[in-house]
Design a protein around this motif. Structure first.
Motif, PDB file in Angstrom:
ATOM      1  N   ALA A  95       0.850  -1.191   0.000  1.00  0.00           N
ATOM      2  CA  ALA A  95       0.000   0.000   0.000  1.00  0.00           C
ATOM      3  C   ALA A  95       0.883   1.237   0.000  1.00  0.00           C
ATOM      4  O   ALA A  95       2.076   1.177   0.326  1.00  0.00           O
ATOM      5  CB  ALA A  95      -0.917   0.005   1.213  1.00  0.00           C
ATOM      6  N   ARG A  96       0.290   2.354  -0.361  1.00  0.00           N
ATOM      7  CA  ARG A  96       1.013   3.622  -0.289  1.00  0.00           C
ATOM      8  C   ARG A  96       1.027   4.111   1.151  1.00  0.00           C
ATOM      9  O   ARG A  96       0.050   3.937   1.892  1.00  0.00           O
ATOM     10  CB  ARG A  96       0.361   4.648  -1.225  1.00  0.00           C
ATOM     11  N   ASP A  97       2.131   4.755   1.534  1.00  0.00           N
ATOM     12  CA  ASP A  97       2.261   5.164   2.935  1.00  0.00           C
ATOM     13  C   ASP A  97       1.319   6.308   3.309  1.00  0.00           C
ATOM     14  O   ASP A  97       1.170   6.621   4.489  1.00  0.00           O
ATOM     15  CB  ASP A  97       3.702   5.503   3.283  1.00  0.00           C
ATOM     16  N   ALA A  98       0.667   6.922   2.330  1.00  0.00           N
ATOM     17  CA  ALA A  98      -0.369   7.897   2.648  1.00  0.00           C
ATOM     18  C   ALA A  98      -1.617   7.222   3.193  1.00  0.00           C
ATOM     19  O   ALA A  98      -2.402   7.840   3.924  1.00  0.00           O
ATOM     20  CB  ALA A  98      -0.735   8.710   1.404  1.00  0.00           C
ATOM     21  N   ASP A  99      -1.798   5.941   2.853  1.00  0.00           N
ATOM     22  CA  ASP A  99      -2.973   5.188   3.283  1.00  0.00           C
ATOM     23  C   ASP A  99      -2.696   4.270   4.462  1.00  0.00           C
ATOM     24  O   ASP A  99      -3.596   4.007   5.275  1.00  0.00           O
ATOM     25  CB  ASP A  99      -3.507   4.338   2.122  1.00  0.00           C
ATOM     26  N   VAL A 100      -1.476   3.757   4.552  1.00  0.00           N
ATOM     27  CA  VAL A 100      -1.141   2.753   5.559  1.00  0.00           C
ATOM     28  C   VAL A 100       0.193   3.099   6.199  1.00  0.00           C
ATOM     29  O   VAL A 100       1.172   3.366   5.491  1.00  0.00           O
ATOM     30  CB  VAL A 100      -1.076   1.345   4.936  1.00  0.00           C
ATOM     31  N   LEU A 101       0.232   3.082   7.520  1.00  0.00           N
ATOM     32  CA  LEU A 101       1.485   3.313   8.236  1.00  0.00           C
ATOM     33  C   LEU A 101       2.329   2.052   8.275  1.00  0.00           C
ATOM     34  O   LEU A 101       3.539   2.071   8.038  1.00  0.00           O
ATOM     35  CB  LEU A 101       1.190   3.801   9.654  1.00  0.00           C
ATOM     36  N   SER A 102       1.695   0.933   8.573  1.00  0.00           N
ATOM     37  CA  SER A 102       2.389  -0.346   8.604  1.00  0.00           C
ATOM     38  C   SER A 102       1.346  -1.454   8.501  1.00  0.00           C
ATOM     39  O   SER A 102       0.184  -1.269   8.894  1.00  0.00           O
ATOM     40  CB  SER A 102       3.196  -0.509   9.905  1.00  0.00           C
ATOM     41  N   LEU A 103       1.769  -2.601   7.951  1.00  0.00           N
ATOM     42  CA  LEU A 103       0.860  -3.738   7.898  1.00  0.00           C
ATOM     43  C   LEU A 103       1.656  -5.027   7.966  1.00  0.00           C
ATOM     44  O   LEU A 103       2.841  -5.073   7.645  1.00  0.00           O
ATOM     45  CB  LEU A 103      -0.023  -3.698   6.643  1.00  0.00           C
ATOM     46  N   GLY A 104       0.978  -6.068   8.402  1.00  0.00           N
ATOM     47  CA  GLY A 104       1.586  -7.393   8.473  1.00  0.00           C
ATOM     48  C   GLY A 104       0.605  -8.450   8.038  1.00  0.00           C
ATOM     49  O   GLY A 104      -0.569  -8.399   8.418  1.00  0.00           O
ATOM     50  N   VAL A 105       1.058  -9.398   7.226  1.00  0.00           N
ATOM     51  CA  VAL A 105       0.221 -10.519   6.816  1.00  0.00           C
ATOM     52  C   VAL A 105       0.993 -11.806   7.068  1.00  0.00           C
ATOM     53  O   VAL A 105       2.229 -11.837   7.031  1.00  0.00           O
ATOM     54  CB  VAL A 105      -0.190 -10.438   5.330  1.00  0.00           C
ATOM     55  N   ASP A 106       0.247 -12.870   7.309  1.00  0.00           N
ATOM     56  CA  ASP A 106       0.882 -14.168   7.531  1.00  0.00           C
ATOM     57  C   ASP A 106      -0.058 -15.270   7.100  1.00  0.00           C
ATOM     58  O   ASP A 106      -1.286 -15.151   7.238  1.00  0.00           O
ATOM     59  CB  ASP A 106       1.251 -14.365   9.010  1.00  0.00           C
ATOM     60  N   ALA A 107       0.506 -16.353   6.570  1.00  0.00           N
ATOM     61  CA  ALA A 107      -0.247 -17.548   6.211  1.00  0.00           C
ATOM     62  C   ALA A 107       0.476 -18.768   6.761  1.00  0.00           C
ATOM     63  O   ALA A 107       1.713 -18.820   6.762  1.00  0.00           O
ATOM     64  CB  ALA A 107      -0.401 -17.657   4.698  1.00  0.00           C
ATOM     65  N   GLU A 108      -0.294 -19.715   7.232  1.00  0.00           N
ATOM     66  CA  GLU A 108       0.241 -20.937   7.815  1.00  0.00           C
ATOM     67  C   GLU A 108      -0.641 -22.108   7.396  1.00  0.00           C
ATOM     68  O   GLU A 108      -1.833 -21.926   7.108  1.00  0.00           O
ATOM     69  CB  GLU A 108       0.228 -20.861   9.353  1.00  0.00           C
ATOM     70  N   PRO A 109      -0.092 -23.325   7.373  1.00  0.00           N
ATOM     71  CA  PRO A 109      -0.954 -24.493   7.159  1.00  0.00           C
ATOM     72  C   PRO A 109      -1.923 -24.653   8.322  1.00  0.00           C
ATOM     73  O   PRO A 109      -1.545 -24.431   9.485  1.00  0.00           O
ATOM     74  CB  PRO A 109       0.038 -25.659   7.085  1.00  0.00           C
ATOM     75  N   HIS A 110      -3.187 -24.993   8.017  1.00  0.00           N
ATOM     76  CA  HIS A 110      -4.172 -25.154   9.089  1.00  0.00           C
ATOM     77  C   HIS A 110      -4.005 -26.538   9.708  1.00  0.00           C
ATOM     78  O   HIS A 110      -4.681 -27.504   9.354  1.00  0.00           O
ATOM     79  CB  HIS A 110      -5.595 -24.976   8.558  1.00  0.00           C
ATOM     80  N   ALA A 111      -3.089 -26.601  10.654  1.00  0.00           N
ATOM     81  CA  ALA A 111      -2.751 -27.837  11.352  1.00  0.00           C
ATOM     82  C   ALA A 111      -2.199 -27.459  12.713  1.00  0.00           C
ATOM     83  O   ALA A 111      -1.780 -26.310  12.919  1.00  0.00           O
ATOM     84  CB  ALA A 111      -1.722 -28.639  10.561  1.00  0.00           C
ATOM     85  N   PRO A 112      -2.211 -28.384  13.667  1.00  0.00           N
ATOM     86  CA  PRO A 112      -1.666 -28.044  14.990  1.00  0.00           C
ATOM     87  C   PRO A 112      -0.202 -27.644  14.901  1.00  0.00           C
ATOM     88  O   PRO A 112       0.538 -28.095  14.014  1.00  0.00           O
ATOM     89  CB  PRO A 112      -1.834 -29.348  15.786  1.00  0.00           C
ATOM     90  N   LEU A 113       0.227 -26.786  15.807  1.00  0.00           N
ATOM     91  CA  LEU A 113       1.640 -26.460  15.891  1.00  0.00           C
ATOM     92  C   LEU A 113       2.447 -27.696  16.270  1.00  0.00           C
ATOM     93  O   LEU A 113       1.940 -28.593  16.952  1.00  0.00           O
ATOM     94  CB  LEU A 113       1.869 -25.378  16.946  1.00  0.00           C
ATOM     95  N   THR A 215      -3.856 -14.364   8.335  1.00  0.00           N
ATOM     96  CA  THR A 215      -4.127 -13.264   9.260  1.00  0.00           C
ATOM     97  C   THR A 215      -3.546 -11.974   8.693  1.00  0.00           C
ATOM     98  O   THR A 215      -2.608 -12.003   7.884  1.00  0.00           O
ATOM     99  CB  THR A 215      -3.517 -13.517  10.650  1.00  0.00           C
ATOM    100  N   ALA A 216      -4.096 -10.855   9.132  1.00  0.00           N
ATOM    101  CA  ALA A 216      -3.599  -9.555   8.682  1.00  0.00           C
ATOM    102  C   ALA A 216      -3.850  -8.506   9.750  1.00  0.00           C
ATOM    103  O   ALA A 216      -4.882  -8.519  10.419  1.00  0.00           O
ATOM    104  CB  ALA A 216      -4.264  -9.141   7.376  1.00  0.00           C
ATOM    105  N   VAL A 217      -2.891  -7.597   9.882  1.00  0.00           N
ATOM    106  CA  VAL A 217      -3.007  -6.422  10.764  1.00  0.00           C
ATOM    107  C   VAL A 217      -2.672  -5.202   9.930  1.00  0.00           C
ATOM    108  O   VAL A 217      -1.707  -5.222   9.147  1.00  0.00           O
ATOM    109  CB  VAL A 217      -2.039  -6.521  11.962  1.00  0.00           C
ATOM    110  N   LEU A 218      -3.448  -4.145  10.077  1.00  0.00           N
ATOM    111  CA  LEU A 218      -3.205  -2.902   9.341  1.00  0.00           C
ATOM    112  C   LEU A 218      -3.317  -1.728  10.301  1.00  0.00           C
ATOM    113  O   LEU A 218      -4.265  -1.644  11.075  1.00  0.00           O
ATOM    114  CB  LEU A 218      -4.200  -2.751   8.189  1.00  0.00           C
ATOM    115  N   LEU A 219      -2.333  -0.844  10.235  1.00  0.00           N
ATOM    116  CA  LEU A 219      -2.317   0.363  11.060  1.00  0.00           C
ATOM    117  C   LEU A 219      -2.295   1.580  10.139  1.00  0.00           C
ATOM    118  O   LEU A 219      -1.392   1.739   9.313  1.00  0.00           O
ATOM    119  CB  LEU A 219      -1.088   0.379  11.972  1.00  0.00           C
ATOM    120  N   ARG A 220      -3.299   2.441  10.279  1.00  0.00           N
ATOM    121  CA  ARG A 220      -3.401   3.623   9.441  1.00  0.00           C
ATOM    122  C   ARG A 220      -2.559   4.775  10.015  1.00  0.00           C
ATOM    123  O   ARG A 220      -2.313   4.839  11.228  1.00  0.00           O
ATOM    124  CB  ARG A 220      -4.849   4.062   9.305  1.00  0.00           C
ATOM    125  N   PRO A 221      -2.134   5.701   9.149  1.00  0.00           N
ATOM    126  CA  PRO A 221      -1.335   6.846   9.640  1.00  0.00           C
ATOM    127  C   PRO A 221      -2.079   7.723  10.652  1.00  0.00           C
ATOM    128  O   PRO A 221      -1.439   8.384  11.469  1.00  0.00           O
ATOM    129  CB  PRO A 221      -1.024   7.628   8.359  1.00  0.00           C
TER     130      PRO A 221
END
Length: 226
Positions: A95-113, A215-221
């Motif tokens: 994303a452009r930094d005018a819209d988003v300050l920071s973001l994180g995404v992650d994907a994992e297999p749906h299985a026990p750790l 999962t995803a986390v988004l932090l706006r400016p």
């Protein structure tokens, strides 16, 4: 899947492919994985192929994506983003930094750790809050894996703003879903180590489908104004 967790102004690209053709990487990227094992090279290359597709959707020319400490992707000026890869799924979100300050995404297999990992990831307060049908029942969620993924997304949001570590036990997460059969929902992460660059609580979204936890986390400016 990642795109369903983020607003439309975030450019997402994903693939189920395990490898990409030779020549996909820029020379500077090739140098970073020249001595890597094939799996590491494939993870690196497929994630960057996704990144370049996401760049194109933002109207950007494709460029090399190098990395800093802790593997943090180094994006072009004015761009923030996150990469993820696991067996069967790779994705990029930019994303452009005018819209988003920071973001994180992650994907994992749906299985026990793996055995022993849960003790390092799950706080006692989080374990008490786990709810839902037993594993194997309709609508069951592997909450330990979901928690791991969500904390990875929290870390990927935290680290570019602070350049400091955030341990698994320094975020306390609560998950929400409409009912026991929902395979998606939201979560809140209460940060137990605070920094003025971020609010004390981060909000995220999660989804389970096709054998993948995302999962995803988004932090706006403008987070200080909310």
């Amino acid at each position: 899947m990642i795109e369903s967790l983020l607003p439309a102004y975030v450019s997402c690209a994903a693939t189920r492919e395990e490898s990409v053709p030779d020549g996909t990487l820029f020379p500077e990227e090739e140098a970073l994985v020249a001595r890597s094992v094939p799996k590491r090279r494939n993870d690196f290359a497929t994630a960057r192929a996704c990144a370049r597709r996401a760049m194109g959707r933002l109207g950007l020319e494709p460029v090399a994506v190098l990395h800093g400490k802790r593997g943090m992707p180094l994006w072009p000026d004015g761009i923030v983003g996150s990469l993820t890869h696991c067996d069967g799924y790779r994705a990029a979100a930019l994303a452009r930094d005018a819209d988003v300050l920071s973001l994180g995404v992650d994907a994992e297999p749906h299985a026990p750790l793996p055995e022993g990992v849960g003790e390092l990831v799950v706080r006692p307060s989080e374990r008490e809050r786990f709810a839902g049908p037993p594993v194997g029942a309709a609508g069951a969620i592997h909450w330990d894996r979901l928690l791991f993924s969500a904390k990875e997304s929290v870390f990927k949001t935290w680290y570019p703003l602070t350049l400091t570590e955030l341990d698994f036990d320094e975020a306390d997460l609560t998950f929400h879903r409409d009912d026991d059969r929902s395979a998606f929902g939201t979560f809140t992460a209460r940060l137990l180590r605070t920094d003025p660059a971020l609010p004390p609580v981060l909000d995220g979204k999660w989804r389970v489908g096709d054998g993948i936890v995302a999962t995803a986390v988004l932090l706006r400016p403008d987070w200080r104004d909310s």
